[in-house]
Design an enzyme around this catalytic site. Structure first.
Site, short mmCIF file in Angstrom:
data_model
loop_
_atom_site.label_atom_id
_atom_site.label_comp_id
_atom_site.label_asym_id
_atom_site.label_seq_id
_atom_site.Cartn_x
_atom_site.Cartn_y
_atom_site.Cartn_z
N HIS A 61 -6.60 -7.14 -1.13
CA HIS A 61 -5.56 -6.14 -0.90
C HIS A 61 -4.60 -6.52 0.22
O HIS A 61 -3.41 -6.21 0.16
CB HIS A 61 -6.23 -4.81 -0.58
CG HIS A 61 -5.29 -3.65 -0.48
ND1 HIS A 61 -4.47 -3.27 -1.52
CD2 HIS A 61 -5.03 -2.79 0.54
CE1 HIS A 61 -3.75 -2.22 -1.15
NE2 HIS A 61 -4.07 -1.91 0.10
N ASP A 73 0.85 -1.18 0.00
CA ASP A 73 0.00 0.00 0.00
C ASP A 73 0.90 1.25 0.00
O ASP A 73 1.78 1.36 -0.84
CB ASP A 73 -0.96 -0.08 1.20
CG ASP A 73 -2.08 0.94 1.17
OD1 ASP A 73 -3.05 0.73 0.42
OD2 ASP A 73 -1.97 1.95 1.88
#
Length: 322
Positions: free
Chosen positions: A299, A101
């Protein structure tokens, strides 16, 4: 491999907390939003058992590290300075860095900003992409004219801070579920920006435990973010225009250190990156050695599918010449 140890060092004008485990070649693991060192708990154990010195900081703004209030203190000189300062404090010349991220956003830039300190990269979820033609805030403002866009929503100081901080447990459960392989995060784009907060557009999650997150693990996040709030993490988003400007002459510099890229097949970031993000990344990253797309993961791939991520990391690390 020993047990994980917690330490805090004064570097680059802040106190930086990190967890360290193992001995050997150093590997530094950099989390994103809303993460903590704890997001790498499965990698700390596996990589240290394989003979590596694994270091997972709470990034600036998170957990037990300092959280400056000024957005300007989350730009590239500051965030790169944290990692270089951490290496210096530990007597490490070069390390392998892994990023997820916003941690990946930072570590993609690290070879250009700190040449000679990066021996290789293990990047999760966020492919290297071309430089945006406009400031990030301008692009997301346009997106927000048609859809709910969290990056635009996060820009105004105080707004998201209050919503997320007042609903820490609900927000973390919603965002972890929505971004995982069990949901489709981009459905939130079907909502308008006007009149909606982040919790309004995220689906209600199933009750814990999940296959990849139990109640105790989830409570660790809740306890930390209830104590710190979210402003530090949100400031990484608010500093994006500054980072974009600071990277003007550096972003296109090829990433030539060895790189492996790992992502969940259901990660919405891949959808947002265009029709063929891997081909684009390949042009920008001549050092790319391998790409792993892990089925049924979203994710938070390092938590959702730790065995597969650990295997990919160890395969890559084993192929490096030191």
């Amino acid at each position: 491999m020993g047990q994980p140890t917690h330490r805090t060092v004064a570097v680059n004008g802040i106190d930086l907390h990190f967890v360290e485990q193992g001995d050997g070649e150093p590997v530094v693991l950099c989390h994103g939003f809303p993460g903590l060192w704890f997001s790498w708990r499965h990698q700390l154990a596996a990589l240290s058992a394989a003979g590596y010195r694994v270091i997972a900081p709470d990034m600036r703004g998170y957990g037990r590290s300092s959280a400056p209030m000024q957005v300007s203190e989350y730009d590239r000189p500051h965030t790169v300075g944290d990692l270089v300062g951490l290496l210096d404090a530990l007597g490490i010349e070069r390390a392998v860095f892994a990023g997820h991220d916003f941690g990946a956003h930072l570590t993609w830039d690290l070879p250009a900003w700190a040449p000679g300190r990066v021996s290789a990269l293990m990047q999760l979820s966020v492919p290297r992409a071309p430089r945006l033609p406009v400031q990030p805030s301008v692009g997301f403002k346009y997106l927000a004219s048609k859809h709910f866009a969290h990056v635009h929503y996060f820009q105004e100081p105080g707004v998201a801070d209050r919503e997320l901080g007042d609903n820490t447990r609900a927000f973390l459960a919603k965002i972890f579920h929505a971004l995982s392989g069990a949901n489709r995060y981009l459905d939130c784009w079907e909502f308008p920006s006007e009149g909606n907060g982040y919790l309004d557009v995220l689906p209600d999650p199933p009750a814990l435990p999940w296959s990849w997150l139990d109640e105790g693990e989830f409570d660790h996040y809740v306890t930390e973010f209830e104590r710190t709030g979210f402003t530090g993490g949100l400031n990484w988003y608010r500093a994006e225009d500054a980072v974009w400007a600071q990277n003007e002459s550096l972003h296109a510099k090829p990433v030539e250190v060895p790189v492996t890229f790992i992502a969940g097949a259901k990660d919405p970031v891949l959808e947002m990156m265009g029709s063929d993000p891997f081909a684009t990344m390949g042009r920008l990253v001549p050092g790319l050695v391998s790409t792993h797309v892990i089925p049924d993961a979203g994710h938070f791939v390092q938590m959702e599918k730790p065995a597969e991520v650990n295997s990919a990391m160890l395969e890559f690390l084993g192929g490096l010449t030191t």
